[in-house]
Design a protein around this motif. Structure first.
Motif, PDB file in Angstrom:
ATOM      1  N   MET A   1       0.825  -1.207   0.000  1.00  0.00           N
ATOM      2  CA  MET A   1       0.000   0.000   0.000  1.00  0.00           C
ATOM      3  C   MET A   1       0.859   1.257   0.000  1.00  0.00           C
ATOM      4  O   MET A   1       0.550   2.245  -0.660  1.00  0.00           O
ATOM      5  N   GLY A   2       1.919   1.227   0.781  1.00  0.00           N
ATOM      6  CA  GLY A   2       2.784   2.397   0.858  1.00  0.00           C
ATOM      7  C   GLY A   2       3.369   2.776  -0.487  1.00  0.00           C
ATOM      8  O   GLY A   2       3.429   3.949  -0.848  1.00  0.00           O
ATOM      9  N   GLN A   3       3.797   1.777  -1.241  1.00  0.00           N
ATOM     10  CA  GLN A   3       4.355   2.047  -2.562  1.00  0.00           C
ATOM     11  C   GLN A   3       3.297   2.581  -3.511  1.00  0.00           C
ATOM     12  O   GLN A   3       3.547   3.534  -4.259  1.00  0.00           O
ATOM     13  N   LYS A   4       2.109   1.995  -3.506  1.00  0.00           N
ATOM     14  CA  LYS A   4       1.037   2.446  -4.381  1.00  0.00           C
ATOM     15  C   LYS A   4       0.581   3.864  -4.037  1.00  0.00           C
ATOM     16  O   LYS A   4       0.140   4.611  -4.915  1.00  0.00           O
ATOM     17  N   LEU A   5       0.693   4.233  -2.765  1.00  0.00           N
ATOM     18  CA  LEU A   5       0.294   5.568  -2.334  1.00  0.00           C
ATOM     19  C   LEU A   5       1.443   6.571  -2.431  1.00  0.00           C
ATOM     20  O   LEU A   5       1.343   7.695  -1.961  1.00  0.00           O
TER      21      LEU A   5
ATOM     22  N   ALA B   1      -1.511  12.242   4.241  1.00  0.00           N
ATOM     23  CA  ALA B   1      -2.746  11.564   3.840  1.00  0.00           C
ATOM     24  C   ALA B   1      -2.476  10.082   3.581  1.00  0.00           C
ATOM     25  O   ALA B   1      -3.225   9.207   4.035  1.00  0.00           O
ATOM     26  N   GLY B   2      -1.419   9.775   2.832  1.00  0.00           N
ATOM     27  CA  GLY B   2      -1.076   8.390   2.553  1.00  0.00           C
ATOM     28  C   GLY B   2      -0.708   7.620   3.814  1.00  0.00           C
ATOM     29  O   GLY B   2      -1.116   6.463   4.002  1.00  0.00           O
ATOM     30  N   PHE B   3       0.047   8.260   4.681  1.00  0.00           N
ATOM     31  CA  PHE B   3       0.449   7.661   5.960  1.00  0.00           C
ATOM     32  C   PHE B   3      -0.785   7.332   6.795  1.00  0.00           C
ATOM     33  O   PHE B   3      -0.880   6.261   7.411  1.00  0.00           O
ATOM     34  N   PHE B   4      -1.742   8.256   6.791  1.00  0.00           N
ATOM     35  CA  PHE B   4      -2.997   8.045   7.531  1.00  0.00           C
ATOM     36  C   PHE B   4      -3.747   6.837   6.973  1.00  0.00           C
ATOM     37  O   PHE B   4      -4.200   5.967   7.735  1.00  0.00           O
ATOM     38  N   ILE B   5      -3.907   6.773   5.657  1.00  0.00           N
ATOM     39  CA  ILE B   5      -4.685   5.700   5.039  1.00  0.00           C
ATOM     40  C   ILE B   5      -4.101   4.330   5.375  1.00  0.00           C
ATOM     41  O   ILE B   5      -4.818   3.407   5.785  1.00  0.00           O
TER      42      ILE B   5
END
Length: 271
Positions: A1-5, A124-128
């Motif tokens: 997920m981290g890479q995709k975000l 935002a990405g970190f939150f998701i």
């Protein structure tokens, strides 16, 4: 997920069957560490700083933020100067001062320059990721990494790390919204919109998580069987027994789907 975000530096790793001195000791995840350097967390050591918010507060170089009293640990490969340490602490104070009053209460209304010094996209990405994974380390201020860009004087939320205490329960409790700086950020329509845009643009990613887990399960089922012979049935870190490998995977799939649906709903992304 981290890479995709598109979060800056998401650690990579792989599962391995570990043998020590000729003895099989189980199935483990072998991954990259959070360290600065080439092919790791790539920063300019002269200007940038890798920061870890961790309540152990045990790094050689560290400071507590002036308003929120957050425990910032310096994680650069080489020590920074005392002068540089004070400058970083001063910049973090400026960021907090835009968001909070002297008592740590979110300012109402927030000043026009509220977002100066904070990269909303990475936050935002970190939150998701952490909200979907129900990473309770966020609540306890453990292993939360930030990068401070010295040239732009901007704080980036990344790398993501340490998910050994995640998804203990299949529930819809918010983990992040009242922690770190999110209580202030979510009072801003612009930040909520950034989170929603990321959810929209990565809809396929979230929809495909179950099929991805099915694929990984197929790859790991033989290794997982060997591991169960070595260690037998045992609880996860929360003390729960999930049954065998396939039962645990099914719990993970259900919990992830629950968390994703919950997040979409609370962010006004109703299906």
């Amino acid at each position: 997920m981290g890479q995709k975000l598109n979060l800056p530096f998401t650690p990579e790793g792989t599962f391995v069957n570990l043998v020590l001195n000729g003895n099989y000791v189980g199935l483990y995840w072998f991954g990259e560490a959070i360290k600065t350097g080439d092919n790791l967390v790539k920063i300019d050591e002269e200007t940038d700083v890798l920061l870890e918010l961790d309540d152990y507060f045990d790094s050689k170089q560290r400071f507590r933020s002036a308003i929120k009293n957050f425990p910032y640990n310096i994680k650069n490969e080489s020590d920074i100067t005392t002068k540089r340490l004070k400058e970083i602490a001063s910049e973090i104070k400026k960021i907090e001062n835009r968001l909070y009053d002297s008592n740590g209460i979110v300012k109402t209304p927030l000043p026009e320059d509220f977002g100066k010094g904070i990269d909303l996209d990475s936050f935002a990405g970190f939150f998701i990721v952490n909200e979907i994974m129900r990473n309770i380390d966020i609540s306890f201020m453990k292993s939360c990494y930030f990068i401070f860009d010295g040239k732009s004087k901007t704080l980036f939320a990344s790398p993501i790390w340490d998910f050994d205490s995640c998804l203990w329960e299949n529930d819809t409790v918010s983990i992040c919204k009242n922690n770190l700086y999110y209580d202030a950020l979510f009072s801003l329509p612009a930040f909520l919109e950034t989170v929603c845009e990321k959810l929209d643009s990565n809809a396929i990613l979230f929809d495909e998580i179950a099929s991805h887990l099915d694929s990984r399960t197929e790859e790991l089922k033989e290794a997982a069987t060997l591991d169960s012979f070595r260690w037998s049935e045992h609880p996860d870190v929360s003390g729960h027994y999930r049954g065998d490998f396939f039962d645990a995977v099914q719990f993970l799939k259900t919990a992830l789907q629950t968390r994703i649906k919950y997040l979409k709903t609370t962010m006004n992304h109703r299906e």
